[in-house]
Design a protein around this motif. Structure first.
Motif, PDB file in Angstrom:
ATOM      1  N   ARG A 121      21.950 -27.079   5.920  1.00  0.00           N
ATOM      2  CA  ARG A 121      23.086 -27.303   5.843  1.00  0.00           C
ATOM      3  C   ARG A 121      23.937 -26.339   4.746  1.00  0.00           C
ATOM      4  NH1 ARG A 121      25.761 -32.691   7.013  1.00  0.00           N
ATOM      5  NH2 ARG A 121      26.397 -32.355   4.874  1.00  0.00           N
ATOM      6  N   TRP A 122      24.805 -25.560   5.114  1.00  0.00           N
ATOM      7  CA  TRP A 122      25.568 -24.801   4.296  1.00  0.00           C
ATOM      8  C   TRP A 122      26.962 -25.502   4.018  1.00  0.00           C
ATOM      9  CZ3 TRP A 122      22.691 -20.753   2.381  1.00  0.00           C
ATOM     10  CH2 TRP A 122      21.550 -20.255   3.176  1.00  0.00           C
ATOM     11  N   CYS A 123      27.216 -25.519   2.702  1.00  0.00           N
ATOM     12  CA  CYS A 123      28.638 -26.080   2.215  1.00  0.00           C
ATOM     13  C   CYS A 123      29.602 -24.712   1.937  1.00  0.00           C
ATOM     14  CB  CYS A 123      28.542 -27.155   1.151  1.00  0.00           C
ATOM     15  SG  CYS A 123      30.061 -27.876   0.596  1.00  0.00           S
ATOM     16  N   LEU A 124      30.328 -24.479   2.777  1.00  0.00           N
ATOM     17  CA  LEU A 124      31.328 -23.362   2.692  1.00  0.00           C
ATOM     18  C   LEU A 124      32.918 -23.740   2.207  1.00  0.00           C
ATOM     19  CD1 LEU A 124      29.788 -21.469   5.468  1.00  0.00           C
ATOM     20  CD2 LEU A 124      29.384 -21.052   3.148  1.00  0.00           C
ATOM     21  N   ASP A 125      33.460 -22.754   1.908  1.00  0.00           N
ATOM     22  CA  ASP A 125      34.817 -22.994   1.994  1.00  0.00           C
ATOM     23  C   ASP A 125      35.482 -21.920   2.743  1.00  0.00           C
ATOM     24  OD1 ASP A 125      34.868 -24.817  -0.261  1.00  0.00           O
ATOM     25  OD2 ASP A 125      35.131 -23.428  -1.934  1.00  0.00           O
ATOM     26  N   LEU A 126      36.322 -21.931   3.775  1.00  0.00           N
ATOM     27  CA  LEU A 126      36.709 -21.161   4.585  1.00  0.00           C
ATOM     28  C   LEU A 126      38.433 -20.809   4.467  1.00  0.00           C
ATOM     29  CD1 LEU A 126      34.817 -22.673   7.679  1.00  0.00           C
ATOM     30  CD2 LEU A 126      33.989 -20.677   6.307  1.00  0.00           C
ATOM     31  N   LYS A 127      38.383 -19.687   4.875  1.00  0.00           N
ATOM     32  CA  LYS A 127      40.176 -19.477   5.088  1.00  0.00           C
ATOM     33  C   LYS A 127      40.549 -18.720   6.355  1.00  0.00           C
ATOM     34  CE  LYS A 127      39.848 -14.963   2.574  1.00  0.00           C
ATOM     35  NZ  LYS A 127      40.568 -14.218   1.298  1.00  0.00           N
ATOM     36  N   GLU A 135      24.830 -27.035  -3.388  1.00  0.00           N
ATOM     37  CA  GLU A 135      24.241 -28.492  -3.312  1.00  0.00           C
ATOM     38  C   GLU A 135      22.930 -28.479  -3.100  1.00  0.00           C
ATOM     39  OE1 GLU A 135      26.628 -30.862  -3.596  1.00  0.00           O
ATOM     40  OE2 GLU A 135      28.353 -29.559  -3.341  1.00  0.00           O
ATOM     41  N   ASP A 136      22.219 -29.290  -2.228  1.00  0.00           N
ATOM     42  CA  ASP A 136      20.798 -29.657  -2.182  1.00  0.00           C
ATOM     43  C   ASP A 136      20.156 -28.973  -0.812  1.00  0.00           C
ATOM     44  OD1 ASP A 136      21.947 -31.372  -0.616  1.00  0.00           O
ATOM     45  OD2 ASP A 136      20.951 -33.279  -1.215  1.00  0.00           O
ATOM     46  N   GLY A 137      19.079 -28.975  -0.703  1.00  0.00           N
ATOM     47  CA  GLY A 137      18.317 -28.645   0.444  1.00  0.00           C
ATOM     48  C   GLY A 137      17.270 -27.612   0.327  1.00  0.00           C
ATOM     49  N   TYR A 138      17.475 -26.941  -0.825  1.00  0.00           N
ATOM     50  CA  TYR A 138      16.587 -25.696  -1.031  1.00  0.00           C
ATOM     51  C   TYR A 138      15.196 -25.762  -1.426  1.00  0.00           C
ATOM     52  CZ  TYR A 138      21.328 -23.934  -0.802  1.00  0.00           C
ATOM     53  OH  TYR A 138      22.385 -23.522   0.009  1.00  0.00           O
ATOM     54  N   PHE A 185      29.750 -23.528  14.245  1.00  0.00           N
ATOM     55  CA  PHE A 185      30.756 -24.416  13.717  1.00  0.00           C
ATOM     56  C   PHE A 185      31.930 -23.897  14.455  1.00  0.00           C
ATOM     57  CE2 PHE A 185      34.574 -24.409  10.959  1.00  0.00           C
ATOM     58  CZ  PHE A 185      34.575 -25.586  10.672  1.00  0.00           C
ATOM     59  N   LEU A 186      33.015 -24.652  14.868  1.00  0.00           N
ATOM     60  CA  LEU A 186      33.945 -24.402  15.506  1.00  0.00           C
ATOM     61  C   LEU A 186      35.283 -24.791  14.956  1.00  0.00           C
ATOM     62  CD1 LEU A 186      33.147 -24.487  19.524  1.00  0.00           C
ATOM     63  CD2 LEU A 186      33.093 -22.647  18.077  1.00  0.00           C
ATOM     64  N   VAL A 211      28.391 -26.562   7.622  1.00  0.00           N
ATOM     65  CA  VAL A 211      27.809 -25.796   8.625  1.00  0.00           C
ATOM     66  C   VAL A 211      26.446 -26.012   8.909  1.00  0.00           C
ATOM     67  CG1 VAL A 211      27.874 -23.622   9.767  1.00  0.00           C
ATOM     68  CG2 VAL A 211      29.602 -24.189   8.487  1.00  0.00           C
ATOM     69  N   SER A 212      25.914 -26.412  10.078  1.00  0.00           N
ATOM     70  CA  SER A 212      24.428 -26.407  10.150  1.00  0.00           C
ATOM     71  C   SER A 212      23.612 -25.700  11.371  1.00  0.00           C
ATOM     72  CB  SER A 212      24.036 -28.170  10.535  1.00  0.00           C
ATOM     73  OG  SER A 212      22.735 -28.079  10.637  1.00  0.00           O
ATOM     74  N   GLU A 213      22.607 -24.924  11.143  1.00  0.00           N
ATOM     75  CA  GLU A 213      22.066 -24.263  12.177  1.00  0.00           C
ATOM     76  C   GLU A 213      21.504 -25.340  13.158  1.00  0.00           C
ATOM     77  OE1 GLU A 213      19.488 -21.070  10.352  1.00  0.00           O
ATOM     78  OE2 GLU A 213      20.055 -22.453   8.692  1.00  0.00           O
ATOM     79  N   GLU A 214      21.411 -26.513  12.978  1.00  0.00           N
ATOM     80  CA  GLU A 214      21.041 -27.521  14.000  1.00  0.00           C
ATOM     81  C   GLU A 214      21.958 -27.763  15.030  1.00  0.00           C
ATOM     82  OE1 GLU A 214      18.422 -31.689  13.295  1.00  0.00           O
ATOM     83  OE2 GLU A 214      20.169 -31.009  11.801  1.00  0.00           O
TER      84      GLU A 214
END
Length: 163
Positions: A25-31, A114-117, A61-62, A44-47
């Motif tokens: 799971r990626w934690c992103l800032d989007l514009k 964040e975590d998960g790495y 992600f949409l 955003v998750s590939e799952e």
């Protein structure tokens, strides 16, 4: 295809490699590329495989910006040949192309590690799961009898074209 590539840099102590495991799971800032709208802390998750409206395609992600006619989409792209890869021992202090994001109607501008790495100690003696890289991380590898650490994580986004 135009990709936004996340480049990551860190100082490594007795680390063989750092990876984002499958379905991370990626934690992103989007514009919004043509406006002032921003969204921070978007996960955003590939799952997740979401159907893109009016298309046969899918995305991870949409979202729809206020006033927009179409949905914006983002797809995580891994293992881009000769581009993205895990961070290795030889990469300490260097920017490494870590992962790509295929974006339409939005742009990533921030990343929270964040975590998960997954972190593998030098000599591949121990593997540390679910590591949080938002701050400096250190531990002790008992199998390898060595201290291990990831310090000063930095990032930047670059744009690249892939065929």
């Amino acid at each position: 295809m135009v990709l936004f590539v996340l480049y990551v840099k860190a100082d490594l102590e007795n680390i063989e490699k750092i990876e984002a495991p499958p379905l991370h799971r990626w934690c992103l800032d989007l514009k919004e590329p043509t406006g002032d709208e921003r969204r921070q802390g978007v996960w955003v998750s590939e799952e997740e495989e979401l159907e893109v409206s009016g298309s046969r395609g899918t995305a991870h992600f949409l979202m729809k910006w206020p006033g927009a006619k179409k949905e914006s989409q983002l797809t995580v792209v891994r293992d881009i040949k000769k581009l993205t890869r895990a961070i290795g021992a030889e990469d300490s202090g260097k920017f490494v192309p870590f992962v790509g994001f295929d974006c339409r109607g939005l742009e990533p501008y921030g990343w929270s590690p964040e975590d998960g790495y997954k972190v593998t100690a030098a000599g591949e003696t121990s593997v540390f799961e679910d590591v949080n890289l938002s701050e400096d991380w250190a531990d002790y590898d008992e199998e390898g009898d060595q201290s291990v650490g990831v310090y000063g994580v930095e990032y930047k986004f670059g744009i690249t074209k892939v065929k």
